[in-house]
Design an enzyme around this catalytic site. Structure first.
Site, PDB file in Angstrom:
ATOM      1  N   GLY A  92       8.909  39.962 -43.870  1.00 29.21           N
ATOM      2  CA  GLY A  92       8.680  39.783 -45.348  1.00 29.21           C
ATOM      3  C   GLY A  92       7.393  40.390 -45.770  1.00 29.21           C
TER       4      GLY A  92
ATOM      5  N   LEU B  84       5.122  37.922 -51.872  1.00 26.16           N
ATOM      6  CA  LEU B  84       3.842  37.102 -51.985  1.00 26.16           C
ATOM      7  C   LEU B  84       3.606  36.339 -50.882  1.00 26.16           C
ATOM      8  CD1 LEU B  84       4.018  36.140 -55.845  1.00 26.16           C
ATOM      9  CD2 LEU B  84       2.647  37.690 -54.761  1.00 26.16           C
ATOM     10  N   ALA B  85       4.527  35.588 -50.336  1.00 29.15           N
ATOM     11  CA  ALA B  85       4.459  34.764 -49.199  1.00 29.15           C
ATOM     12  C   ALA B  85       4.031  35.557 -48.219  1.00 29.15           C
ATOM     13  CB  ALA B  85       5.655  33.972 -48.890  1.00 29.15           C
TER      14      ALA B  85
ATOM     15  N   SER C 277      11.697  37.064 -69.631  1.00 34.03           N
ATOM     16  CA  SER C 277      11.008  36.180 -69.078  1.00 34.03           C
ATOM     17  C   SER C 277      11.135  34.780 -69.895  1.00 34.03           C
ATOM     18  CB  SER C 277       9.616  36.683 -68.937  1.00 34.03           C
ATOM     19  OG  SER C 277       8.671  35.632 -69.072  1.00 34.03           O
TER      20      SER C 277
ATOM     21  N   ARG D  33      14.422  24.815 -67.108  1.00 32.99           N
ATOM     22  CA  ARG D  33      15.418  25.760 -66.975  1.00 32.99           C
ATOM     23  C   ARG D  33      16.833  25.105 -66.741  1.00 32.99           C
ATOM     24  NH1 ARG D  33      12.188  30.115 -63.009  1.00 32.99           N
ATOM     25  NH2 ARG D  33      10.746  30.585 -64.964  1.00 32.99           N
TER      26      ARG D  33
ATOM     27  N   ARG E  12      12.963  24.388 -60.162  1.00 32.94           N
ATOM     28  CA  ARG E  12      11.820  24.738 -60.029  1.00 32.94           C
ATOM     29  C   ARG E  12      11.431  25.033 -61.313  1.00 32.94           C
ATOM     30  NH1 ARG E  12       9.447  29.596 -60.546  1.00 32.94           N
ATOM     31  NH2 ARG E  12      11.429  31.011 -60.286  1.00 32.94           N
TER      32      ARG E  12
HETATM   33  C1  LIG Z   1      13.077  38.529 -62.352  1.00 38.98           C
HETATM   34  C2  LIG Z   1      12.353  37.535 -61.708  1.00 38.98           C
HETATM   35  C3  LIG Z   1      11.450  37.029 -62.369  1.00 38.98           C
HETATM   36  C4  LIG Z   1      10.523  36.087 -61.635  1.00 38.98           C
HETATM   37  N1  LIG Z   1       9.284  35.766 -62.477  1.00 38.98           N
HETATM   38  C5  LIG Z   1       8.588  34.502 -61.912  1.00 38.98           C
HETATM   39  C6  LIG Z   1       7.548  34.115 -62.736  1.00 38.98           C
HETATM   40  O1  LIG Z   1       7.228  34.685 -63.600  1.00 38.98           O
HETATM   41  N2  LIG Z   1       6.626  33.285 -61.857  1.00 38.98           N
HETATM   42  C7  LIG Z   1       7.203  32.620 -60.848  1.00 38.98           C
HETATM   43  O2  LIG Z   1       6.266  31.690 -60.421  1.00 38.98           O
HETATM   44  N3  LIG Z   1       8.178  33.108 -60.050  1.00 38.98           N
HETATM   45  C8  LIG Z   1       9.056  33.918 -60.648  1.00 38.98           C
HETATM   46  N4  LIG Z   1      10.174  34.401 -60.122  1.00 38.98           N
HETATM   47  C9  LIG Z   1      10.415  33.915 -58.737  1.00 38.98           C
HETATM   48  C10 LIG Z   1       9.456  34.603 -57.627  1.00 38.98           C
HETATM   49  O3  LIG Z   1       9.360  36.046 -57.917  1.00 38.98           O
HETATM   50  C11 LIG Z   1       9.918  34.655 -56.104  1.00 38.98           C
HETATM   51  O4  LIG Z   1      10.482  33.364 -55.730  1.00 38.98           O
HETATM   52  C12 LIG Z   1       8.771  35.144 -55.322  1.00 38.98           C
HETATM   53  O5  LIG Z   1       8.397  36.224 -55.493  1.00 38.98           O
HETATM   54  C13 LIG Z   1       9.522  35.040 -53.926  1.00 38.98           C
HETATM   55  O6  LIG Z   1       8.531  35.714 -52.843  1.00 38.98           O
HETATM   56  P1  LIG Z   1       8.703  35.579 -51.523  1.00 38.98           P
HETATM   57  O7  LIG Z   1       7.616  36.350 -50.671  1.00 38.98           O
HETATM   58  O8  LIG Z   1       9.118  34.395 -50.909  1.00 38.98           O
HETATM   59  O9  LIG Z   1       9.980  36.594 -51.164  1.00 38.98           O
HETATM   60  P2  LIG Z   1      10.178  38.135 -51.748  1.00 38.98           P
HETATM   61  O10 LIG Z   1       9.215  38.672 -52.584  1.00 38.98           O
HETATM   62  O11 LIG Z   1      11.745  38.224 -51.942  1.00 38.98           O
HETATM   63  O12 LIG Z   1      10.078  38.973 -50.287  1.00 38.98           O
HETATM   64  C14 LIG Z   1      10.993  38.924 -49.346  1.00 38.98           C
HETATM   65  C15 LIG Z   1      10.489  40.044 -48.345  1.00 38.98           C
HETATM   66  O13 LIG Z   1      11.438  39.904 -47.144  1.00 38.98           O
HETATM   67  C16 LIG Z   1      11.777  41.027 -46.576  1.00 38.98           C
HETATM   68  N5  LIG Z   1      13.137  40.897 -46.029  1.00 38.98           N
HETATM   69  C17 LIG Z   1      14.268  40.238 -46.583  1.00 38.98           C
HETATM   70  N6  LIG Z   1      15.025  40.148 -45.529  1.00 38.98           N
HETATM   71  C18 LIG Z   1      14.556  40.826 -44.525  1.00 38.98           C
HETATM   72  C19 LIG Z   1      15.084  40.947 -43.238  1.00 38.98           C
HETATM   73  N7  LIG Z   1      16.351  40.631 -42.894  1.00 38.98           N
HETATM   74  N8  LIG Z   1      14.439  41.518 -42.340  1.00 38.98           N
HETATM   75  C20 LIG Z   1      13.181  42.056 -42.728  1.00 38.98           C
HETATM   76  N9  LIG Z   1      12.527  41.836 -43.803  1.00 38.98           N
HETATM   77  C21 LIG Z   1      13.397  41.108 -44.825  1.00 38.98           C
HETATM   78  C22 LIG Z   1      11.653  41.912 -47.785  1.00 38.98           C
HETATM   79  O14 LIG Z   1      11.774  43.261 -47.448  1.00 38.98           O
HETATM   80  C23 LIG Z   1      10.542  41.473 -48.709  1.00 38.98           C
HETATM   81  O15 LIG Z   1       9.634  42.233 -47.959  1.00 38.98           O
HETATM   82  C24 LIG Z   1      10.990  35.525 -60.471  1.00 38.98           C
HETATM   83  C25 LIG Z   1      12.110  36.059 -59.766  1.00 38.98           C
HETATM   84  C26 LIG Z   1      12.649  36.993 -60.387  1.00 38.98           C
HETATM   85  C27 LIG Z   1      13.899  37.315 -59.713  1.00 38.98           C
END
Ligand SMILES: Cc1cc2nc3c(=O)[nH]c(=O)nc-3n(C[C@H](O)[C@H](O)[C@H](O)COP(=O)(O)OP(=O)(O)OC[C@H]3O[C@@H](n4cnc5c(N)ncnc54)[C@H](O)[C@@H]3O)c2cc1C
Ligand code: SF4
Ligand code: FES
Lengths: 637, 263
Positions: A40, A43-44, A284, A330, A435
């Site tokens: 992944g 951000l994380a 948003s 929310r 959240r």
């Molecule tokens: C429209 C929208 C607006 C949002 N706005 C906000 C905000 O304003 N403030 C806030 O705090 N939060 C917000 N959120 C929530 C926040 O964006 C997400 O919770 C956060 O970005 C998740 O980050 P992540 O790194 O955990 O996962 P993600 O960003 O979802 O990344 C997942 C990664 O895993 C990879 N992956 C997935 N499955 C597999 C697999 N099987 N094999 C290999 N790679 C895989 C993908 O390719 C990707 O790179 C919002 C969410 C949405 C949907």
């Protein structure tokens, strides 16, 4: 299943410092002997890959998109919280901690949430140094705005594209490490299994989405950052590629799945308009700073909004929750919207929508100011709906948005499988049952930049590792399973597409496991989902072959996992004999229709353990102890 | 929202793999709601192809709200279709008329080759970022966020440039297949911020060298890129890149990097 959260003792404020001191360190010159897989690049995962590589670890990073920059985090709009207290409005680390614990309806761990609030300020420092163009005041200093569930202004933002900017920051740091050879990037790979050797996570099996080849990758530890499962509802605000596959396959390998029933339904999304619809677009939450939510007082009122006089409008959030008003959290805002629509006061062609009205804000501040604040969101709305929100109120309705539930992790972010760490939305750790806005970005980056680079050392330094190569039996077995599953999907040759099954699953969950749940509905949903699952394996059709880019095949695999995962989501909802945060069982509510918690019997994390094909999953619990905050009824009135 | 249904004839580029020959194939898109997005229209066509036992049209997409940069095809000769500052996923069918013929082709340029049908390989853009599209700060090194004020107008301009989604439409639009708009957007973002100044010269030199090494063409000021960019990235960024580059080439003690390699 052993659930030791490994929470350090002592005062809350110094737990993290003490823990970091107690963890074993890996000598700098030994770091290059370790390989870490990060799955992944949101951000994380992006931030973790960059930071671990900066420390000297050899990192192999995987994502399904063509570039790490396109992870779903890119779509986050509104902002990221931090306890900087720049506006001097009485914010503090303690207040951010308390708001987040309360916002989660007292179903998260105190120690984790406090640490999150502590690192929040470091995140902003780091992101500014990376060149992220946050919004600024005329004096050149950083600007803040308020967000749902808080009475202080602590949200940092980059127009309506905060997630994009934060992700591009993490991506640029990641690419810098790619150039240095410290990270090897594997885009367009889908993780299809976790490989365990001697009970430790020692690698993954992935499918190369371009060539169709199945690849094996070894490591000393695996960091999973694969995002959330909101797409189990089919329609959601998530990107179309978001899935539960990686997390679910880890669950099947022994990782506990925590609180799957905590699914957030976001109040401000563009309503559904047709069967062909592929996703829902979030407007948003920041819009609720200036927009007022209302419905006509009279049920079945079909007049244009402009024709409904002030006295005949019900600004229900302001009426029911006077101290938070339109900024109510929310879960509460979403349920209120649903109740209004259930009472026949919904608007728009389907009656499943409420107004979000900027008339007063435009009068007070002028259109240019509203444009400066929300221009891109208004534009997005107009593109989709073909109505001008400067002239007529927006129509909004709740939609599936975020997964608070996820793989169980301890204070070190390690799952129940040694060596498998889980970060970001994929874990369950910090948001309890609901959240608050602008806190997922904070958590993802906190986990990746500041937590995992510390905690992984403790594991690597304190663990004995056997030599493991890609030809190890465990890899052979995993690969054989993955290949067999792919074959099976291609071999059914039935009459329905994966989309069709996914849509049906989504309808069932939205109806019976969405904003309002009942025991009968949940029991029915379990049965219906089982039927869909059975039909899926009899009647699915997937065109093409496994030997090249086959998007239908990828998608079918994800739908198969959603269909299985939905069962533990429903089971968990049934097992939680209370309403809390986003989980609302109609049997447990106050006279005013607010969630009724049961702190005596339900103050725990529910953790599901895989018991084998066709067997009921095993229920485990981690009790939640509140030493520092007093459990209170969550009131926003 | 007033929706109606339209029927279209699609001519879609089908190509089995990067080395296979491609051709335009004709499909009917029937009963398409004008409220559907362009990608939803393709979904409907694909669902039907699958049920007929045929391979659906491969196309990239993810966010479907104009921010991830994953989608993008050339529609009737224009990258991302006819609407200004609109990605393909945000284009709605109300902009088409009943009976229209719509030609859909992949973005084409030597440096971003076709993978299958409408899917292209844009990894060259990642290589350019790896060459210098960052500020060298390790986690933990940053000073307090407000210790370095940034004039609001500069921050706003940096944000305008940072809005680039890396879709590659500028490259597809350019008669020379140049990636200058993309590169200039990243260089501008950092050049405008005090945090990015220390490495400004090195960044301009390395990113431009990498762009050349990846096989992108030169900018000869056709301005097609700006016209087709879905995020309104301005060509004034290219002017800024040129200034940064010349400044760097003249003043910098560093030599032009020779290390740029082609992936
Ligand atoms: C429209 C929208 C607006 C949002 N706005 C906000 C905000 O304003 N403030 C806030 O705090 N939060 C917000 N959120 C929530 C926040 O964006 C997400 O919770 C956060 O970005 C998740 O980050 P992540 O790194 O955990 O996962 P993600 O960003 O979802 O990344 C997942 C990664 O895993 C990879 N992956 C997935 N499955 C597999 C697999 N099987 N094999 C290999 N790679 C895989 C993908 O390719 C990707 O790179 C919002 C969410 C949405 C949907
Ligand atoms: S400059 Fe515009 S067209 Fe080019 S990649 Fe960026 S967003 Fe796409
Ligand atoms: S699908 Fe993300 S920009 Fe179009």
């Amino acid at each position: 299943m052993q659930l030791d959260a490994k929470i350090p003792g002592g005062p809350l404020e110094t737990k993290w410092d003490r823990h970091r001191f107690d963890l074993k360190l890996v000598n700098p010159s030994n770091k290059r002997k370790f390989e870490i897989i990060v799955v992944g690049t949101g951000l994380a995962g992006g931030s973790a890959s960059a930071s671990l590589a900066e420390l000297g670890y050899n990192v192999k990073t995987f994502c399904i998109q063509d570039s790490p920059r396109r992870a779903h985090s890119i779509a986050a709009q509104g902002g990221i919280n931090a306890a900087k207290n720049y506006p001097n409005d009485s914010d503090s680390i303690w207040r951010l901690f308390y708001d987040t614990i309360k916002g989660g309806d007292f179903r998260a761990r105190e120690a984790n949430v406090y640490r999150l609030a502590q690192v929040s300020n470091l995140i902003i420092d780091h992101c500014v140094a990376q060149g992220i163009p946050f919004a600024r005041e005329y004096g050149g200093l950083l600007a803040n705005r308020s967000f749902g569930g808080a009475q202080v202004s602590r949200t940092f933002y980059a127009r309506g594209q905060t997630g994009q900017q934060l992700l591009l920051g993490a991506y640029s740091s990641l690419m810098r490490q790619v150039a240095k050879g410290q990270v090897t990037m594997f885009p367009r790979r889908e993780m299809l299994d976790l490989v365990l050797v001697d009970g430790q996570a020692r690698g993954i099996v992935v499918r190369n989405l371009i060539t169709g080849e199945i690849e094996r990758h070894t490591a000393h530890a695996v960091v999973l950052a694969t995002g959330g499962y909101a797409n189990v509802f089919f329609l959601s605000t998530n990107g179309t590629g978001c899935n539960v596959t990686a997390a679910y396959r880890c669950y099947k390998k022994g990782a506990g799945f925590a609180n799957p029933c905590y699914t957030q339904i976001h109040p401000t999304c563009i309503p559904v308009h047709g069967e062909y619809q592929s996703k829902l677009t979030l407007m948003s939450e920041s819009l609720r700073n200036d927009g007022r939510v209302w419905v006509p007082k009279k049920a079945g009122d079909t007049r244009r909004p402009e024709d409904i006089p002030e006295g005949e409008r019900d600004y229900y959030l302001e009426r029911i929750y006077p101290s938070f008003g339109n900024l109510a959290p929310r879960d509460i805002s979403s349920r209120a919207a649903k109740r209004m629509c259930d009472d026949g006061k919904g608007v728009g062609p389907t009656g499943r929508a409420v107004y979000l009205d900027f008339r007063d804000a435009i009068q007070r501040l002028g259109q240019p100011e509203i444009e400066a604040r929300y221009g891109n969101l208004f534009q997005m709305y107009e593109r989709i709906v073909a109505e001008d929100p400067y002239k007529t109120p927006m129509m909004i309705y709740p939609a599936s948005h975020y997964a608070m539930g996820g793989l169980w992790v301890d204070y070190n972010l390690m799952s129940t499988i040694p060596g498998l760490f889980v970060l970001g939305e994929a874990n369950f750790s910090d948001h309890g049952a609901n959240r608050l806005g602008a806190s997922a970005l904070m958590q993802g980056l906190g986990d990746g930049y500041f937590v995992i680079p510390n905690t992984i050392n403790g594991y690597l330094a304190g663990t004995k590792f056997a030599e493991v190569s890609e030809s190890h039996d465990a890899f052979q077995e995993s690969e054989a399973e993955v290949v067999a599953k792919v074959k099976r999907l291609l071999g059914i040759k039935g009459k329905r597409t994966a989309t069709d099954f996914h849509r049906e699953l989504g309808h069932i969950l939205w109806e019976y496991c969405g904003m309002g749940r009942t025991d009968e509905g949940l029991a029915k949903a379990r049965k219906l989902v089982a039927d869909v699952r059975a039909e899926f394996w009899e009647n699915l059709t997937v065109p093409g072959s496994a030997a090249d880019l086959n998007q239908s095949l990828e998608y079918a695999g994800r739908v198969a996992d959603f269909l299985e995962f939905a069962d533990i989501l429903i089971l968990d909802a049934l097992a939680r004999r209370e309403s809390c945060g986003a989980h609302f069982n109609e049997a447990f509510q106050t006279e005013e229709h607010e969630a009724l918690r049961d702190d005596v019997n339900m103050s725990h994390v529910a953790v599901w353990e895989y018991a084998g094909e066709g067997k009921e999953p095993i229920f485990n619990k981690e009790p939640l102890n509140f030493e520092f905050v007093k459990l209170a009824t969550r009131s926003y009135k | 929202m007033s929706s109606k249904s339209i029927n279209l004839t699609l001519k879609v580029w089908r190509q089995q793999g990067s080395k296979a020959p491609g051709r335009l194939e004709t499909y009917k898109a029937e009963n398409i709601s004008t409220d559907a997005s362009f990608l939803e229209m393709l979904d409907i066509v694909n669902e039907r192809l699958i049920l007929e036992g045929k391979e659906p049209i491969a196309f990239d997409h993810d966010c479907r709200e104009g921010i991830c940069g994953m989608c993008g095809s050339v529609v009737n000769g224009r990258p991302h279709g006819p609407e200004k500052e609109t990605t393909l996923c945000q284009l709605h069918m109300r902009h088409f008329r009943d009976g229209d013929t719509v030609v859909i082709e992949p973005f084409r340029a030597k440096a971003i080759p076709v993978v299958k049908d409408l899917v292209v390989n844009r990894s060259a853009l990642d290589q350019i970022i790896a060459a210098g599209g960052f500020i060298s700060v390790n986690t933990g090194q940053a000073p307090e966020a407000n210790s370095l004020p940034v004039p609001k107008d500069k921050a706003d301009l940096a944000m305008d440039a940072a809005a680039c989604i890396g879709c590659g439409a500028c490259i597809a639009a350019c008669p020379n297949a140049s990636a200058m708009l993309f590169v200039s957007a990243k260089i501008s973002q950092f050049a405008l911020l005090p945090h990015g100044r220390p490495e400004a010269a090195k960044r301009a030199l390395s990113m431009v060298a990498q762009m050349d090494a990846q096989g992108f063409g030169n900018c000869t000021n056709h301005q097609e890129c700006e016209a087709e960019c879905p995020k309104g990235i301005s060509i004034s960024n290219i002017a800024r890149l040129n200034r940064e580059f010349i400044k760097a080439a003249l003043a910098s003690a560093e030599e032009l990097p020779v290390a740029a390699k082609k992936e």
